[in-house]
Design a protein around this motif. Sequence first.
Motif, PDB file in Angstrom:
ATOM      1  N   SER A  26       0.843  -1.194   0.000  1.00  0.00           N
ATOM      2  CA  SER A  26       0.000   0.000   0.000  1.00  0.00           C
ATOM      3  C   SER A  26       0.879   1.245   0.000  1.00  0.00           C
ATOM      4  CB  SER A  26      -0.910   0.002   1.227  1.00  0.00           C
ATOM      5  OG  SER A  26      -0.127   0.054   2.393  1.00  0.00           O
ATOM      6  N   THR A  27       0.294   2.368  -0.289  1.00  0.00           N
ATOM      7  CA  THR A  27       1.058   3.609  -0.298  1.00  0.00           C
ATOM      8  C   THR A  27       1.402   3.993   1.135  1.00  0.00           C
ATOM      9  OG1 THR A  27      -0.982   4.885  -0.246  1.00  0.00           O
ATOM     10  CG2 THR A  27      -0.045   4.446  -2.403  1.00  0.00           C
ATOM     11  N   PRO A  28       2.641   4.399   1.403  1.00  0.00           N
ATOM     12  CA  PRO A  28       3.025   4.746   2.768  1.00  0.00           C
ATOM     13  C   PRO A  28       2.317   6.025   3.222  1.00  0.00           C
ATOM     14  CG  PRO A  28       4.834   5.159   1.256  1.00  0.00           C
ATOM     15  CD  PRO A  28       3.744   4.511   0.463  1.00  0.00           C
ATOM     16  N   HIS A  29       1.907   6.019   4.475  1.00  0.00           N
ATOM     17  CA  HIS A  29       1.255   7.187   5.058  1.00  0.00           C
ATOM     18  C   HIS A  29       1.510   7.195   6.556  1.00  0.00           C
ATOM     19  CE1 HIS A  29      -1.588   3.851   5.403  1.00  0.00           C
ATOM     20  NE2 HIS A  29      -2.054   4.456   6.477  1.00  0.00           N
ATOM     21  N   ALA A  30       1.367   8.367   7.145  1.00  0.00           N
ATOM     22  CA  ALA A  30       1.593   8.510   8.584  1.00  0.00           C
ATOM     23  C   ALA A  30       0.405   7.942   9.348  1.00  0.00           C
ATOM     24  CB  ALA A  30       1.787   9.975   8.936  1.00  0.00           C
ATOM     25  N   HIS A  31       0.653   7.547  10.564  1.00  0.00           N
ATOM     26  CA  HIS A  31      -0.421   7.044  11.414  1.00  0.00           C
ATOM     27  C   HIS A  31      -1.355   8.207  11.750  1.00  0.00           C
ATOM     28  CE1 HIS A  31      -2.456   5.333  14.905  1.00  0.00           C
ATOM     29  NE2 HIS A  31      -2.121   4.162  14.389  1.00  0.00           N
ATOM     30  N   PRO A  32      -2.663   7.979  11.725  1.00  0.00           N
ATOM     31  CA  PRO A  32      -3.594   9.080  11.987  1.00  0.00           C
ATOM     32  C   PRO A  32      -3.430   9.722  13.364  1.00  0.00           C
ATOM     33  CG  PRO A  32      -4.771   7.131  11.224  1.00  0.00           C
ATOM     34  CD  PRO A  32      -3.345   6.759  11.379  1.00  0.00           C
ATOM     35  N   ALA A  33      -2.999   8.969  14.360  1.00  0.00           N
ATOM     36  CA  ALA A  33      -2.840   9.516  15.701  1.00  0.00           C
ATOM     37  C   ALA A  33      -1.434  10.061  15.937  1.00  0.00           C
ATOM     38  CB  ALA A  33      -3.148   8.449  16.749  1.00  0.00           C
ATOM     39  N   GLY A  34      -0.579   9.993  14.930  1.00  0.00           N
ATOM     40  CA  GLY A  34       0.797  10.430  15.091  1.00  0.00           C
ATOM     41  C   GLY A  34       0.943  11.939  15.038  1.00  0.00           C
ATOM     42  N   VAL A  35       2.134  12.397  15.399  1.00  0.00           N
ATOM     43  CA  VAL A  35       2.451  13.821  15.372  1.00  0.00           C
ATOM     44  C   VAL A  35       2.790  14.190  13.934  1.00  0.00           C
ATOM     45  CG1 VAL A  35       4.054  15.563  16.228  1.00  0.00           C
ATOM     46  CG2 VAL A  35       3.355  13.674  17.700  1.00  0.00           C
ATOM     47  N   PRO A  36       2.239  15.276  13.407  1.00  0.00           N
ATOM     48  CA  PRO A  36       2.591  15.668  12.032  1.00  0.00           C
ATOM     49  C   PRO A  36       4.059  16.062  11.949  1.00  0.00           C
ATOM     50  CG  PRO A  36       1.131  17.296  13.043  1.00  0.00           C
ATOM     51  CD  PRO A  36       1.271  16.168  14.012  1.00  0.00           C
ATOM     52  N   LEU A  37       4.719  15.592  10.907  1.00  0.00           N
ATOM     53  CA  LEU A  37       6.136  15.859  10.716  1.00  0.00           C
ATOM     54  C   LEU A  37       6.325  16.879   9.613  1.00  0.00           C
ATOM     55  CD1 LEU A  37       7.395  12.185  10.846  1.00  0.00           C
ATOM     56  CD2 LEU A  37       7.448  13.858  12.664  1.00  0.00           C
ATOM     57  N   SER A  38       7.437  17.588   9.665  1.00  0.00           N
ATOM     58  CA  SER A  38       7.724  18.564   8.625  1.00  0.00           C
ATOM     59  C   SER A  38       8.114  17.842   7.345  1.00  0.00           C
ATOM     60  CB  SER A  38       8.853  19.492   9.080  1.00  0.00           C
ATOM     61  OG  SER A  38      10.045  18.758   9.251  1.00  0.00           O
ATOM     62  N   ALA A  39       8.059  18.545   6.230  1.00  0.00           N
ATOM     63  CA  ALA A  39       8.335  17.935   4.927  1.00  0.00           C
ATOM     64  C   ALA A  39       9.794  17.503   4.808  1.00  0.00           C
ATOM     65  CB  ALA A  39       7.983  18.910   3.820  1.00  0.00           C
ATOM     66  N   GLY A  40      10.714  18.227   5.427  1.00  0.00           N
ATOM     67  CA  GLY A  40      12.123  17.915   5.306  1.00  0.00           C
ATOM     68  C   GLY A  40      12.637  16.967   6.373  1.00  0.00           C
ATOM     69  N   PHE A  41      11.744  16.330   7.111  1.00  0.00           N
ATOM     70  CA  PHE A  41      12.172  15.469   8.206  1.00  0.00           C
ATOM     71  C   PHE A  41      13.024  14.310   7.718  1.00  0.00           C
ATOM     72  CE2 PHE A  41      11.441  11.735  10.907  1.00  0.00           C
ATOM     73  CZ  PHE A  41      11.964  12.212  12.083  1.00  0.00           C
ATOM     74  N   SER A  42      12.601  13.634   6.667  1.00  0.00           N
ATOM     75  CA  SER A  42      13.335  12.459   6.213  1.00  0.00           C
ATOM     76  C   SER A  42      14.670  12.830   5.589  1.00  0.00           C
ATOM     77  CB  SER A  42      12.497  11.663   5.215  1.00  0.00           C
ATOM     78  OG  SER A  42      12.222  12.463   4.085  1.00  0.00           O
TER      79      SER A  42
END
Length: 87
Positions: A26-42
């Motif tokens: 499946s397409t990777p996505h963040a967990h709905p209950a997780g903390v939003p990360l910035s775009a440059g995190f990775s």
Amino acid sequence: MHPSARLGYTPLIRFIGKRTWPSGPSTPHAHPAGVPLSAGFSKSTPAPGPSGPAIFSEFWEAPKRFWMRELSADEMTAIETGGASKW
């Protein structure tokens, strides 16, 4: 006659039916209950892994504090009994 024999047996478990699994990932996505990360995190976070030649194939290549040492009789008894002999 027993009352349940007259009514028939209905199992408590219910099966949903045949399941279908996706053929690809499946397409990777963040967990709905997780903390939003910035775009440059990775991009800014280094990949995990050994930082240097800290893997030793023989114990004598490691620092002396990691070398095997002689165990006392009390330590051997504690290991063999799972610590139960101490009490």
